[in-house]
Design an enzyme around this catalytic site. Structure first.
Site, PDB file in Angstrom:
ATOM      1  N   ASP A 268       0.846  -1.194   0.000  1.00 11.74           N
ATOM      2  CA  ASP A 268       0.000   0.000   0.000  1.00 11.74           C
ATOM      3  C   ASP A 268       0.877   1.238   0.000  1.00 11.74           C
ATOM      4  OD1 ASP A 268      -2.300  -1.492   0.096  1.00 11.74           O
ATOM      5  OD2 ASP A 268      -2.385  -1.530   2.293  1.00 11.74           O
ATOM      6  N   TYR A 337       4.655  -9.088   7.495  1.00 12.69           N
ATOM      7  CA  TYR A 337       4.255  -7.700   7.709  1.00 12.69           C
ATOM      8  C   TYR A 337       4.388  -7.355   9.188  1.00 12.69           C
ATOM      9  CZ  TYR A 337       1.976  -8.144   3.146  1.00 12.69           C
ATOM     10  OH  TYR A 337       1.717  -8.349   1.821  1.00 12.69           O
ATOM     11  N   TYR A 409      -4.764  -9.301   2.317  1.00 19.41           N
ATOM     12  CA  TYR A 409      -4.976  -7.893   2.689  1.00 19.41           C
ATOM     13  C   TYR A 409      -4.833  -7.764   4.200  1.00 19.41           C
ATOM     14  CZ  TYR A 409      -6.951  -7.533  -2.021  1.00 19.41           C
ATOM     15  OH  TYR A 409      -7.145  -7.568  -3.376  1.00 19.41           O
TER      16      TYR A 409
END
Ligand SMILES: [Zn+2]
Length: 447
Positions: A268, A337, A409
Site C-alpha cells: 500500500d 508484515y 490484505y
C-alpha cells in the site's frame, strides 16, 4: 560433355530471351533486372547479373544488325529501357541518341552509391546509440512492391529475389563493413528501420532496445506510490513514486527517453517496504548509453537517496521475459508484515496470546476490500496466515508480526472490513481495531 554444353546454351538462351521480353516492357536498372534472375549463379551481386544480361543483349542486337533483318523498333525500346551498354550499342549502329528511362522499380536509385550513403548514415546513428549489435528492418512503399510483383507475375519468373531481401542483405553488409559492427538477429541493441517511399527516397529511424536491470527497492518512508498517481484535477496525489525516483536517478546516466519499473507485487502507498526489500526490474527505454557499469548505476542510485527515503540496488542485466516471471511468482511468495494496531477497548496479554494461537496456520476468507472496490472486481480470495507474533505497547496499542501468503490484505485482516474478511483480529477479539502503521518487512525472493 556435349550434352552439358547444349544444356548450358539452352539455359543462357532462355535467360537472355526472358531478360529481353522483360526489358521490352519495363525499364529496369542493372540491380532490378539482375534480381529477376537471382537464383542463377552463386556469390554474384544482382547488379553483376543485370550488367551481364544487358551486355549479352547488346551483343545480340549487334549480331542481329549485322546478320538478320534488324528489328530497329525493338532495339530502340531495349535501348531506352535498358540504358547503359544497350543504349551505346544502339547509338553506334543507328547513329541515334536515345534518352534512357528511369528504372520502373527503384527510379534508378538502387546501387552502390545509395547503399553506401545509407550505411554511413546508419553508422552514425549506431554510434549515437552506442550500439554494439544491430538489425536492419526494411519498409517499402506498397507501390514499389506492387511494381515488382507485377513484373514477376507477368513473366512467370521463379528465380527472383525480393527487393526487400536484397536491400536488407546489402545494407546489412555495408553497415558491417563501414562501422565494423555485428548484426544480432535475436537480441540486437538497436533495430534500424529503413523506409523507402514510392520514389525510393529513404529515411532511417532507430529503435533502441530497452535495457533491463534486476534489483530491489526499499521504501523507508510512507505515502510513496509505485508509479505517479494523479488526481482528477491533474495534480499529484503523492510527492514522489518509486518509478519517478528511479527515472530521476537513471535517465541522464543512460541518456534514456524514459525509465519504468516492473515490481514483484506492491505494498500500500502508506506502507513502508523495509527489511528484505522487494524485487523489481527496471526498464530503461531508448538508451543512448548502453554500457553503464552496475557499480556506477548503484552509486548514482545511492547518491539520490538524499531526495527521498527510497533505496534501490541493482544486481544484473535482465530481460523482458523475466518481468512476467517475477510478477507471476511474486503472487505465490510469502510475506512478513509488521502492523501497529490501536484498539478502541483495552486488550490484555492473554487475549493477544490466544489470538496468536488462533491465527496459527489459519485460512482467511477475504472479499475484495471496500477501499479498492472501485478499482477491482468484488470476489472472494483465500489466503493463509502462518504465524502471528504480537508485542504489547500499551493496553490499547499493540504490534503484530504476520507471516502469511502473498496477496493477503493485512489491514482487513486486522479490522475485518465489516465482516468482508473473516476471521479477523477484530472479530476474534470482539473489539474495534485500527491498523495505523503497516510495514512489509520480508518478501520471499522470487528465485
Ligand atoms: Zn532499379
Amino acid at each position: 560433355m556435349n550434352q552439358n554444353i547444349e544444356g548450358f546454351s539452352k539455359l543462357v538462351e532462355n535467360i537472355v530471351n526472358k531478360a529481353e521480353s522483360i526489358l521490352i516492357e519495363y525499364p529496369l536498372c542493372n540491380s532490378c533486372l539482375g534480381r529477376m534472375f537471382a537464383k542463377y549463379g552463386i556469390g554474384l551481386s544482382n547488379y553483376d547479373r543485370g550488367f551481364t544480361l544487358k551486355t549479352l543483349l547488346a551483343i545480340k542486337i549487334h549480331n542481329e544488325y549485322t546478320t538478320n533483318t534488324p528489328r530497329r523498333e525493338v532495339h530502340k525500346i531495349l535501348a531506352e529501357n535498358g540504358g547503359g551498354q544497350i543504349a551505346s550499342t544502339y547509338r553506334k549502329i543507328y547513329g541515334e541518341q536515345i534518352e534512357p528511362r528511369k528504372c520502373h522499380i527503384c527510379s534508378g536509385k538502387l546501387g552502390e552509391t545509395l547503399i553506401e550513403a545509407i550505411a554511413r548514415e546508419a553508422c552514425s546513428k549506431l554510434r549515437e546509440y552506442s550500439a554494439s549489435t544491430f538489425l536492419v528492418g526494411i519498409v517499402l512503399d506498397r507501390e514499389i512492391l506492387e511494381r515488382e510483383l507485377e513484373i514477376i507475375v507477368k513473366h512467370g519468373s521463379d528465380s527472383t529475389e525480393s527487393i526487400k531481401r536484397e536491400l536488407k542483405r546489402e545494407i546489412g553488409k555495408a553497415i558491417m563493413e563501414t562501422c565494423n559492427i555485428q548484426p544480432d538477429f535475436a537480441k540486437p541493441d538497436v533495430v534500424l528501420v529503413i523506409s523507402f517511399d514510392r520514389e525510393f527516397n529513404y529515411s532511417i529511424s532507430v529503435e533502441a532496445n530497452p535495457i533491463f536491470l534486476t534489483g530491489k527497492y526499499w521504501k523507508n518512508g510512507r505515502n510513496i506510490s509505485h508509479i505517479p498517481w494523479y488526481t482528477r484535477s491533474g495534480g499529484k496525489k503523492y510527492p514522489i513514486s518509486i518509478q519517478e525516483f528511479i527515472e530521476y536517478a537513471l535517465k541522464d546516466l543512460f541518456e534514456a527517453e524514459e525509465v519504468v519499473i516492473h515490481a514483484a507485487g506492491r505494498e500500500d502507498v502508506d506502507a513502508r517496504m523495509i527489511g528484505s526489500g522487494r524485487p523489481l526490474i527496471i526498464e530503461v527505454k531508448k538508451p543512448k548509453r548502453r554500457s553503464v557499469p552496475i557499480d556506477q548505476v548503484n552509486s548514482v542510485l545511492l547518491e539520490k537517496y538524499t531526495i527521498a527515503p527510497i533505496r534501490v540496488e541493482v544486481y544484473s542485466e535482465s530481460s523482458r521475459r523475466e518481468i512476467g516471471l517475477i510478477k507471476e511468482t511474486s503472487k505465490q511468495k510469502k510475506k512478513v508484515y509488521r502492523v501497529s494496531i490501536y484498539s478502541s477497548e483495552p486488550v490484555n496479554p492473554s487475549e493477544l496470546q490466544a489470538l496468536e494461537e488462533f491465527f496459527s496456520n489459519r485460512e482467511i476468507k477475504q472479499r475484495t476490500p471496500t477501499r479498492i472496490l472501485r478499482r477491482k472486481k468484488d470476489r472472494e480470495r483465500r489466503r493463509r496466515v502462518y504465524t502471528v507474533k504480537t508485542y504489547m505497547v500499551s493496553n490499547r496499542v499493540f504490534e503484530a508480526l504476520i507471516h502469511c501468503d502473498g496477496g493477503l490484505y493485512v489491514k482487513e485482516l486486522v479490522h475485518g472490513d465489516n465482516g468482508r474478511t473473516t476471521p479477523s483480529f477484530s472479530e476474534y477479539l470482539g473489539k474495534k481495531l485500527i491498523p495505523f502503521e503497516l510495514d512489509v518487512v520480508y518478501v520471499e525472493d522470487v528465485k
